[in-house]
Enzyme design. Structure first.
Site, PDB file in Angstrom:
ATOM      1  NE  ARG A  67      64.276  55.195  23.786  1.00  0.00           N
ATOM      2  CZ  ARG A  67      63.778  55.723  22.680  1.00  0.00           C
ATOM      3  NH1 ARG A  67      63.924  57.035  22.432  1.00  0.00           N
ATOM      4  NH2 ARG A  67      63.165  54.973  21.775  1.00  0.00           N
ATOM      5  CG  ASP A 157      58.455  60.928  20.769  1.00  0.00           C
ATOM      6  OD1 ASP A 157      57.365  60.401  21.016  1.00  0.00           O
ATOM      7  OD2 ASP A 157      59.488  60.284  20.501  1.00  0.00           O
ATOM      8  CG  HIS A 224      70.340  51.717   8.899  1.00  0.00           C
ATOM      9  ND1 HIS A 224      71.486  51.469   8.185  1.00  0.00           N
ATOM     10  CD2 HIS A 224      69.460  50.730   8.570  1.00  0.00           C
ATOM     11  CE1 HIS A 224      71.310  50.380   7.443  1.00  0.00           C
ATOM     12  NE2 HIS A 224      70.082  49.909   7.661  1.00  0.00           N
ATOM     13  CG  ASP A 271      86.272  90.373  19.760  1.00  0.00           C
ATOM     14  OD1 ASP A 271      85.769  89.319  19.314  1.00  0.00           O
ATOM     15  OD2 ASP A 271      85.591  91.338  20.134  1.00  0.00           O
TER      16      ASP A 271
END
Ligand code: COA
Ligand code: MG
Length: 292
Positions: A67, A157, A224, A271
């Protein structure tokens, strides 16, 4: 075929110990963080640690993601330049608010792929929608680029951005959570649900996974180690669900052969929409190798 991403475990990118630990956990993806999990004074250190991890650790079949900091933060170019030397499988982009931000990173990745002789489009992107503006623009974000495999929903956030208070029920972020999974489905991306911040509440985590799966989410971020198995189990169709889906599809095939589109099965009308849902259960189970 799309990569299976049920559990995606985050850890601060400056913690080689946690990255190393993650390579021994049953998490589908590992997200080495350079953004909010890393103090401003430690960004450079974290970039170096991630490159070291990518070069030196055995991740097995786990996806190796990084990230980076948000496009426009002023940190993203240095993040990208550093971590691409380690050739991660993909990047996670936080706080995405426009198609242009996604495209900017995609173009940078294309230049790296070209320069390195890697296949075009090999490095994937997962984008986090976690601001009010991001939610308003989720459609253009989902459609922005073929590199985008997944939309990730960030509730913490978003609540901060909106002035909302997080609750266990999550109604304050329900519209956004629903908008993200709907946009993901419309553009055939995976949808990954937000983190669950109570590290000790396994029942709460399980319930939240269940709700997310019912909404159409295919995975959830973890923070974690002990969250990983709960998430994997929740997003893997049970043997019972697979058997039920198979029975339904067989019953439907018999009814179609006999000329009936809709029919009653175990007291309920069946269906095509239910058949498509049953096929999705089987497809998911096939991807993760369960219940066959
Ligand atoms: N990834 C890998 N390993 C982790 C981990 C994670 N996310 N979180 C904890 N561990 C490891 C710890 O290092 C510890 O192992 P060790 O004893 O061998 O060192 C073990 O799991 C137990 O950890 P515990 O003591 O219960 O937690 P902690 O107090 O060390 O850490 C957090 C708590 C919240 C700081 C930690 O879980 C964490 O860093 N989570 C991710 C945070 C993050 O990336 N945030 C940004 C994205 S939202
Ligand atoms: Mg965030």
């Amino acid at each position: 075929m799309a990569r299976v991403r049920r559990s995606l475990l985050f850890m601060p990118g400056d913690s080689l110990r946690k990255i190393e630990k993650a390579t021994r956990l049953p998490t589908d993806s590992i997200i080495m963080d350079l953004e909010d999990g890393v103090a401003f004074s430690r960004k450079a250190e974290a970039r170096a640690t991630i490159v070291e991890a990518l070069a030196g650790l055995d991740f097995g079949s786990r996806e190796r993601l990084v990230r980076i900091n948000p496009v426009g933060s002023g940190l993203e170019t240095a993040d990208l330049d550093a971590v691409m030397t380690g050739r991660p499988d993909g990047l996670v982009l936080p706080k995405v608010e426009s198609a242009g931000q996604v495209q900017k990173v995609s173009e940078a990745l294309a230049r790296v792929e070209h320069a390195q002789g890697w296949p075009a489009g090999a490095v994937r992107m997962l984008v986090i929608v976690e601001t009010a503006l991001g939610v308003m623009n989720v459609r253009e974000i989902a459609a922005a680029d073929d590199r985008v495999d997944a939309l990730m929903f960030g509730a913490e956030d978003l609540a901060g951005d909106m002035g909302a208070t997080r609750t266990a029920e999550g109604w304050e972020v329900f519209y956004a959570r629903s908008a993200v999974v709907t946009a993901a489905a419309a553009y055939r991306r995976q949808a990954i649900d937000t983190v669950f911040v109570d590290l000790n509440d396994m029942d709460g985590l399980q319930r939240e996974c269940q709700r997310a799966m019912q909404m159409g989410y295919t995975g959830k971020m973890a923070i974690h180690p002990r969250q990983v198995e709960v998430i994997n189990a929740a997003f893997t169709p049970s043997a019972e669900a697979v058997a039920q889906a198979r029975r339904l599809i067989e019953a439907h095939a018999r009814q179609q052969a006999a000329g009936a589109g809709a029919f009653a099965y175990e007291g309920k009308m069946v269906d095509m929409p239910l058949i498509r849902a049953a096929e999705q259960v089987i497809a998911r189970a096939g991807l993760v190798g369960s219940g066959s």
